[in-house]
Design a protein around this motif. Sequence first.
Motif, short mmCIF file in Angstrom:
data_model
loop_
_atom_site.label_atom_id
_atom_site.label_comp_id
_atom_site.label_asym_id
_atom_site.label_seq_id
_atom_site.Cartn_x
_atom_site.Cartn_y
_atom_site.Cartn_z
N GLU A 1 0.86 -1.19 0.00
CA GLU A 1 0.00 0.00 0.00
C GLU A 1 0.90 1.24 0.00
N PRO A 2 1.10 1.87 -1.16
CA PRO A 2 1.99 3.04 -1.21
C PRO A 2 1.59 4.13 -0.22
N ALA A 3 0.29 4.37 -0.05
CA ALA A 3 -0.15 5.43 0.88
C ALA A 3 0.22 5.08 2.31
N VAL A 4 0.01 3.83 2.69
CA VAL A 4 0.34 3.39 4.04
C VAL A 4 1.84 3.51 4.28
N LYS A 5 2.62 3.06 3.32
CA LYS A 5 4.07 3.11 3.45
C LYS A 5 4.57 4.54 3.61
N ALA A 6 4.05 5.44 2.79
CA ALA A 6 4.50 6.83 2.84
C ALA A 6 4.09 7.51 4.14
N LEU A 7 2.87 7.26 4.59
CA LEU A 7 2.39 7.92 5.81
C LEU A 7 3.09 7.39 7.05
N LEU A 8 3.35 6.09 7.10
CA LEU A 8 4.08 5.54 8.25
C LEU A 8 5.50 6.09 8.30
N ALA A 9 6.11 6.24 7.13
CA ALA A 9 7.46 6.80 7.08
C ALA A 9 7.45 8.25 7.55
N ALA A 10 6.43 8.99 7.16
CA ALA A 10 6.32 10.39 7.58
C ALA A 10 6.08 10.49 9.08
N GLY B 1 -6.70 -1.52 12.26
CA GLY B 1 -7.88 -1.41 13.11
C GLY B 1 -8.15 0.00 13.59
N MET B 2 -7.45 0.99 13.03
CA MET B 2 -7.66 2.40 13.38
C MET B 2 -7.20 3.25 12.20
N THR B 3 -7.64 4.50 12.16
CA THR B 3 -7.21 5.38 11.09
C THR B 3 -5.82 5.91 11.35
N PHE B 4 -5.21 6.47 10.30
CA PHE B 4 -3.88 7.06 10.46
C PHE B 4 -3.92 8.22 11.44
N LEU B 5 -4.95 9.06 11.36
CA LEU B 5 -5.05 10.22 12.25
C LEU B 5 -5.22 9.78 13.70
N GLU B 6 -5.97 8.70 13.93
CA GLU B 6 -6.12 8.17 15.29
C GLU B 6 -4.79 7.64 15.81
N MET B 7 -4.04 6.98 14.95
CA MET B 7 -2.74 6.44 15.34
C MET B 7 -1.80 7.56 15.77
N ALA B 8 -1.74 8.63 14.96
CA ALA B 8 -0.85 9.75 15.28
C ALA B 8 -1.30 10.46 16.55
N ARG B 9 -2.60 10.62 16.71
CA ARG B 9 -3.13 11.33 17.88
C ARG B 9 -2.84 10.57 19.17
N LEU B 10 -3.03 9.25 19.17
CA LEU B 10 -2.79 8.47 20.38
C LEU B 10 -1.33 8.56 20.82
N ALA B 11 -0.43 8.46 19.87
CA ALA B 11 0.99 8.50 20.20
C ALA B 11 1.36 9.84 20.84
N ARG B 12 0.84 10.92 20.29
CA ARG B 12 1.20 12.24 20.79
C ARG B 12 0.60 12.50 22.17
N LEU B 13 -0.63 12.11 22.36
CA LEU B 13 -1.26 12.34 23.66
C LEU B 13 -0.61 11.53 24.76
N ARG B 14 -0.22 10.29 24.46
CA ARG B 14 0.47 9.48 25.48
C ARG B 14 1.79 10.13 25.87
N ALA B 15 2.48 10.67 24.87
CA ALA B 15 3.75 11.33 25.16
C ALA B 15 3.54 12.54 26.06
N GLY B 16 2.50 13.33 25.76
CA GLY B 16 2.21 14.49 26.59
C GLY B 16 1.78 14.11 27.99
N GLY B 17 0.96 13.07 28.10
CA GLY B 17 0.52 12.61 29.41
C GLY B 17 1.67 12.14 30.26
N ALA B 18 2.62 11.45 29.64
CA ALA B 18 3.79 10.97 30.39
C ALA B 18 4.59 12.14 30.94
N GLU B 19 4.68 13.24 30.18
CA GLU B 19 5.39 14.42 30.65
C GLU B 19 4.70 15.03 31.87
#
Length: 358
Positions: free
Chosen positions: A81-90, A123-141
């Motif tokens: 999936e070119p779109a998946v590959k490019a977005l994960l790399a980004a 099992g989730m959208t790209f935007l959900e994946m990015a959002r979860l990672a960022r919020l967990r990082a902020g919460g840990a801080e």
Amino acid sequence: MMFDLPDDETLYAALLGRDPAWDGRAWVGVSSTGVFCRLTCPARKPKRENCTFFDTMGGAIEAGYRACKRCHPMAPAAEGEPAVKALLAALEADPARRWAEGDVAAMGFELSTVRRAFKRHFGMTFLEMARLARLRAGGAELVGGASVIEAQMEAGYASGSAFRAAFAGWTGLAPGAFVKDAVLRADWIETPMGAMVAVASEGALHLLEFTERKALPAELAVLRRDAKGSLGFGRFGPTDRIEREISDFMSGVSAEFVTPLRPLGTPFSREVWRALRMIPAGETRSYGQLARDMGRVDATRAVARANGANPIAIVIPCHRVLGEDGSLTGYGGGLWRKQKLIELERGFAAQINEMGEK
């Protein structure tokens, strides 16, 4: 679903043997490292008690695990999936970036195609994946004592209001609503089944929930009101104690919990929660059976509602209640966790039986 996979011993044997037959069918989350892997990962194999198996990568991500950098579990999905590959790399190149649909479109990808591809593979959208990672990082801080601004920057939010709104959407409370030197303090506990939020006072545990439970924001708001706004980040002794007990429980060492509990609820709800704690580990009840055990034969629906409102997962074992037909029914932490908890407790029951026969 997780309970459609074979038993964990079969999957652990496949992990030890690096069986390629399971590529794309099962993944393992490793609590000691916080990463999830393909079963063919070349890294040193984890201990059995540190492994949780998932049937989707999304399940592992939602449980708090990040992708392994040795076996790159998301790479096979990206290859076709070119779109998946490019977005994960980004995302890997700039994990703190705040993504929006316009950013995805600007890369030349059709939004609905990207949404379907990520849902299918993770099992989730790209935007959900990015959002979860960022919020967990902020919460840990924040838990570590950082200011809201520092947490905002760690989470990659240029706008303070946007970070506060996103954090509030996750927890139900803006980060500034958590105060210093509070009488109730919230912290994260890492477990083999994913991260949990624990809220405790000096004398008791008030809440224990998996971080993605949908009822968590409402539960935190109720606790904050009861404490007259005195809810903050950090931990007291009961949090340390329940962390040790949860570790022993999930390692198969002990099913005994002695941490003092103080869940908020009506007198009837607290009666139901006491009855739940009377169900031995390894046994289950239906809602009707639980109502009869309580002498409340006409209150099956009320018992079910109180069961679902339980704010202290695992310790108050609402996962031991099944439908009348033996089906798993709902569970706020996810049906795959309910299945794993029941299977884990069967091991405790077997140990007790063995001791009784000797």
